[in-house]
Write a protein that holds these residues in place. Structure first.
Motif, PDB file in Angstrom:
ATOM      1  N   MET A  18       0.844  -1.204   0.000  1.00  0.00           N
ATOM      2  CA  MET A  18       0.000   0.000   0.000  1.00  0.00           C
ATOM      3  C   MET A  18       0.874   1.247   0.000  1.00  0.00           C
ATOM      4  O   MET A  18       1.977   1.227   0.544  1.00  0.00           O
ATOM      5  CB  MET A  18      -0.883   0.033   1.268  1.00  0.00           C
ATOM      6  CG  MET A  18      -1.892  -1.084   1.408  1.00  0.00           C
ATOM      7  SD  MET A  18      -3.156  -1.141   0.111  1.00  0.00           S
ATOM      8  CE  MET A  18      -4.135   0.320   0.494  1.00  0.00           C
ATOM      9  N   PRO A  19       0.371   2.340  -0.605  1.00  0.00           N
ATOM     10  CA  PRO A  19       1.104   3.595  -0.491  1.00  0.00           C
ATOM     11  C   PRO A  19       1.189   4.018   0.973  1.00  0.00           C
ATOM     12  O   PRO A  19       0.218   3.836   1.721  1.00  0.00           O
ATOM     13  CB  PRO A  19       0.260   4.586  -1.310  1.00  0.00           C
ATOM     14  CG  PRO A  19      -1.074   3.955  -1.463  1.00  0.00           C
ATOM     15  CD  PRO A  19      -0.888   2.484  -1.358  1.00  0.00           C
ATOM     16  N   LYS A  20       2.354   4.557   1.380  1.00  0.00           N
ATOM     17  CA  LYS A  20       2.503   4.993   2.774  1.00  0.00           C
ATOM     18  C   LYS A  20       1.603   6.187   3.049  1.00  0.00           C
ATOM     19  O   LYS A  20       1.295   6.952   2.133  1.00  0.00           O
ATOM     20  CB  LYS A  20       3.962   5.377   3.038  1.00  0.00           C
ATOM     21  CG  LYS A  20       4.883   4.176   3.206  1.00  0.00           C
ATOM     22  CD  LYS A  20       6.294   4.598   3.580  1.00  0.00           C
ATOM     23  CE  LYS A  20       7.159   3.359   3.837  1.00  0.00           C
ATOM     24  NZ  LYS A  20       8.559   3.697   4.074  1.00  0.00           N
ATOM     25  N   PRO A  21       1.178   6.351   4.318  1.00  0.00           N
ATOM     26  CA  PRO A  21       0.367   7.524   4.652  1.00  0.00           C
ATOM     27  C   PRO A  21       1.114   8.801   4.262  1.00  0.00           C
ATOM     28  O   PRO A  21       2.307   8.915   4.487  1.00  0.00           O
ATOM     29  CB  PRO A  21       0.219   7.435   6.179  1.00  0.00           C
ATOM     30  CG  PRO A  21       0.451   6.001   6.511  1.00  0.00           C
ATOM     31  CD  PRO A  21       1.419   5.491   5.484  1.00  0.00           C
ATOM     32  N   GLY A  22       0.406   9.740   3.668  1.00  0.00           N
ATOM     33  CA  GLY A  22       1.019  10.995   3.253  1.00  0.00           C
ATOM     34  C   GLY A  22       1.519  10.976   1.821  1.00  0.00           C
ATOM     35  O   GLY A  22       1.770  12.020   1.237  1.00  0.00           O
ATOM     36  N   VAL A  23       1.678   9.777   1.259  1.00  0.00           N
ATOM     37  CA  VAL A  23       2.116   9.680  -0.131  1.00  0.00           C
ATOM     38  C   VAL A  23       0.899   9.839  -1.041  1.00  0.00           C
ATOM     39  O   VAL A  23      -0.142   9.241  -0.793  1.00  0.00           O
ATOM     40  CB  VAL A  23       2.811   8.324  -0.397  1.00  0.00           C
ATOM     41  CG1 VAL A  23       3.092   8.145  -1.888  1.00  0.00           C
ATOM     42  CG2 VAL A  23       4.097   8.210   0.402  1.00  0.00           C
ATOM     43  N   LEU A  24       1.045  10.660  -2.058  1.00  0.00           N
ATOM     44  CA  LEU A  24      -0.044  10.903  -3.006  1.00  0.00           C
ATOM     45  C   LEU A  24      -0.471   9.585  -3.657  1.00  0.00           C
ATOM     46  O   LEU A  24       0.373   8.794  -4.075  1.00  0.00           O
ATOM     47  CB  LEU A  24       0.442  11.876  -4.086  1.00  0.00           C
ATOM     48  CG  LEU A  24      -0.635  12.671  -4.806  1.00  0.00           C
ATOM     49  CD1 LEU A  24      -1.338  13.621  -3.837  1.00  0.00           C
ATOM     50  CD2 LEU A  24       0.003  13.483  -5.929  1.00  0.00           C
ATOM     51  N   ASP A  25      -1.778   9.359  -3.731  1.00  0.00           N
ATOM     52  CA  ASP A  25      -2.300   8.107  -4.289  1.00  0.00           C
ATOM     53  C   ASP A  25      -3.293   8.451  -5.400  1.00  0.00           C
ATOM     54  O   ASP A  25      -4.505   8.470  -5.182  1.00  0.00           O
ATOM     55  CB  ASP A  25      -2.951   7.298  -3.161  1.00  0.00           C
ATOM     56  CG  ASP A  25      -3.598   6.025  -3.658  1.00  0.00           C
ATOM     57  OD1 ASP A  25      -3.384   5.655  -4.833  1.00  0.00           O
ATOM     58  OD2 ASP A  25      -4.335   5.397  -2.875  1.00  0.00           O
ATOM     59  N   PRO A  26      -2.797   8.756  -6.595  1.00  0.00           N
ATOM     60  CA  PRO A  26      -3.686   9.190  -7.680  1.00  0.00           C
ATOM     61  C   PRO A  26      -4.725   8.136  -8.070  1.00  0.00           C
ATOM     62  O   PRO A  26      -5.858   8.475  -8.420  1.00  0.00           O
ATOM     63  CB  PRO A  26      -2.730   9.488  -8.840  1.00  0.00           C
ATOM     64  CG  PRO A  26      -1.426   8.884  -8.484  1.00  0.00           C
ATOM     65  CD  PRO A  26      -1.383   8.719  -7.002  1.00  0.00           C
ATOM     66  N   GLN A  27      -4.363   6.855  -7.985  1.00  0.00           N
ATOM     67  CA  GLN A  27      -5.317   5.798  -8.334  1.00  0.00           C
ATOM     68  C   GLN A  27      -6.482   5.787  -7.340  1.00  0.00           C
ATOM     69  O   GLN A  27      -7.649   5.674  -7.728  1.00  0.00           O
ATOM     70  CB  GLN A  27      -4.601   4.442  -8.347  1.00  0.00           C
ATOM     71  CG  GLN A  27      -5.377   3.363  -9.093  1.00  0.00           C
ATOM     72  CD  GLN A  27      -4.740   1.987  -8.988  1.00  0.00           C
ATOM     73  OE1 GLN A  27      -3.638   1.828  -8.455  1.00  0.00           O
ATOM     74  NE2 GLN A  27      -5.432   0.983  -9.497  1.00  0.00           N
ATOM     75  N   GLY A  28      -6.147   5.915  -6.057  1.00  0.00           N
ATOM     76  CA  GLY A  28      -7.180   5.977  -5.026  1.00  0.00           C
ATOM     77  C   GLY A  28      -8.094   7.180  -5.231  1.00  0.00           C
ATOM     78  O   GLY A  28      -9.315   7.080  -5.118  1.00  0.00           O
ATOM     79  N   LYS A  29      -7.470   8.348  -5.540  1.00  0.00           N
ATOM     80  CA  LYS A  29      -8.251   9.576  -5.783  1.00  0.00           C
ATOM     81  C   LYS A  29      -9.184   9.387  -6.985  1.00  0.00           C
ATOM     82  O   LYS A  29     -10.339   9.811  -6.967  1.00  0.00           O
ATOM     83  CB  LYS A  29      -7.307  10.751  -6.049  1.00  0.00           C
ATOM     84  CG  LYS A  29      -6.540  11.233  -4.825  1.00  0.00           C
ATOM     85  CD  LYS A  29      -7.299  12.339  -4.096  1.00  0.00           C
ATOM     86  CE  LYS A  29      -6.561  12.811  -2.850  1.00  0.00           C
ATOM     87  NZ  LYS A  29      -6.515  11.797  -1.775  1.00  0.00           N
ATOM     88  N   ALA A  30      -8.685   8.739  -8.033  1.00  0.00           N
ATOM     89  CA  ALA A  30      -9.497   8.521  -9.238  1.00  0.00           C
ATOM     90  C   ALA A  30     -10.687   7.612  -8.931  1.00  0.00           C
ATOM     91  O   ALA A  30     -11.808   7.852  -9.407  1.00  0.00           O
ATOM     92  CB  ALA A  30      -8.633   7.914 -10.344  1.00  0.00           C
ATOM     93  N   ILE A  31     -10.448   6.579  -8.119  1.00  0.00           N
ATOM     94  CA  ILE A  31     -11.538   5.668  -7.741  1.00  0.00           C
ATOM     95  C   ILE A  31     -12.578   6.418  -6.912  1.00  0.00           C
ATOM     96  O   ILE A  31     -13.789   6.279  -7.139  1.00  0.00           O
ATOM     97  CB  ILE A  31     -10.988   4.449  -6.972  1.00  0.00           C
ATOM     98  CG1 ILE A  31     -10.168   3.562  -7.905  1.00  0.00           C
ATOM     99  CG2 ILE A  31     -12.117   3.649  -6.333  1.00  0.00           C
ATOM    100  CD1 ILE A  31      -9.375   2.474  -7.198  1.00  0.00           C
ATOM    101  N   ALA A  32     -12.119   7.247  -5.956  1.00  0.00           N
ATOM    102  CA  ALA A  32     -13.041   8.013  -5.114  1.00  0.00           C
ATOM    103  C   ALA A  32     -13.901   8.925  -5.985  1.00  0.00           C
ATOM    104  O   ALA A  32     -15.124   9.028  -5.795  1.00  0.00           O
ATOM    105  CB  ALA A  32     -12.258   8.830  -4.081  1.00  0.00           C
ATOM    106  N   HIS A  33     -13.271   9.568  -6.965  1.00  0.00           N
ATOM    107  CA  HIS A  33     -13.975  10.474  -7.878  1.00  0.00           C
ATOM    108  C   HIS A  33     -15.011   9.688  -8.701  1.00  0.00           C
ATOM    109  O   HIS A  33     -16.167  10.125  -8.843  1.00  0.00           O
ATOM    110  CB  HIS A  33     -12.955  11.148  -8.794  1.00  0.00           C
ATOM    111  CG  HIS A  33     -13.525  12.246  -9.621  1.00  0.00           C
ATOM    112  ND1 HIS A  33     -13.899  13.467  -9.086  1.00  0.00           N
ATOM    113  CD2 HIS A  33     -13.782  12.324 -10.944  1.00  0.00           C
ATOM    114  CE1 HIS A  33     -14.379  14.229 -10.045  1.00  0.00           C
ATOM    115  NE2 HIS A  33     -14.319  13.572 -11.185  1.00  0.00           N
TER     116      HIS A  33
END
Lengths: 91, 91
Positions: A18-33
């Motif tokens: 998993m991406p570490k906390p604080g690291v930008l996660d563009p894939q996660g952001k795209a899924i949320a969107h």
């Protein structure tokens, strides 16, 4: 135990990266969107990672754990920006 | 329970998406090959999938499970070639 029971000759290691906390996660952001666009409200945060299942020729769970952690550090995870954990199960 | 204990207002759903058995998994094959190149023997099979962690505004684990399964079917997994499972934990 020779005869009627076959002991497993491999163990399955599951490495979750998993991406570490604080690291930008563009894939996660795209899924949320995308979930928002589909009408799902109430999604607070989404993080996307990967999972690698390895069937290892190993019968000792402790050794399989050490081996999989070694593989994760050397190849499967970028430990600068990703954290990983290893779970062992019979395969 | 007002006062000194705060109930969690979100639940974390972990959706694990894996290629179905029999479906070609080029990423898993590439990882297996790379592990061989690094000198790791005894790696029988490797399968690569993804994991999506969702923090949901939901306090009922059964509802969170249903919601996450619905999201998985609609967006997170391609159920023609991928299977998924959902685990719920407090976030």
């Amino acid at each position: 135990m020779p005869g009627n029971t076959a002991a497993p000759k491999t163990l399955r290691a599951r490495v979750t990266v998993m991406p570490k906390p604080g690291v930008l996660d563009p894939q996660g952001k795209a899924i949320a969107h995308a979930l928002g666009n589909l009408g799902y409200a109430g999604v607070e945060e989404v993080r996307a990672g990967k999972v690698i299942e390895l069937d290892l020729h190993e019968t000792d769970p402790a050794k399989a754990q050490t081996l999989a952690e070694d593989m994760a550090r050397k190849l499967l995870a970028n430990t600068v920006i990703e954290s990983f954990r290893v779970e062992i199960a019979g395969a």
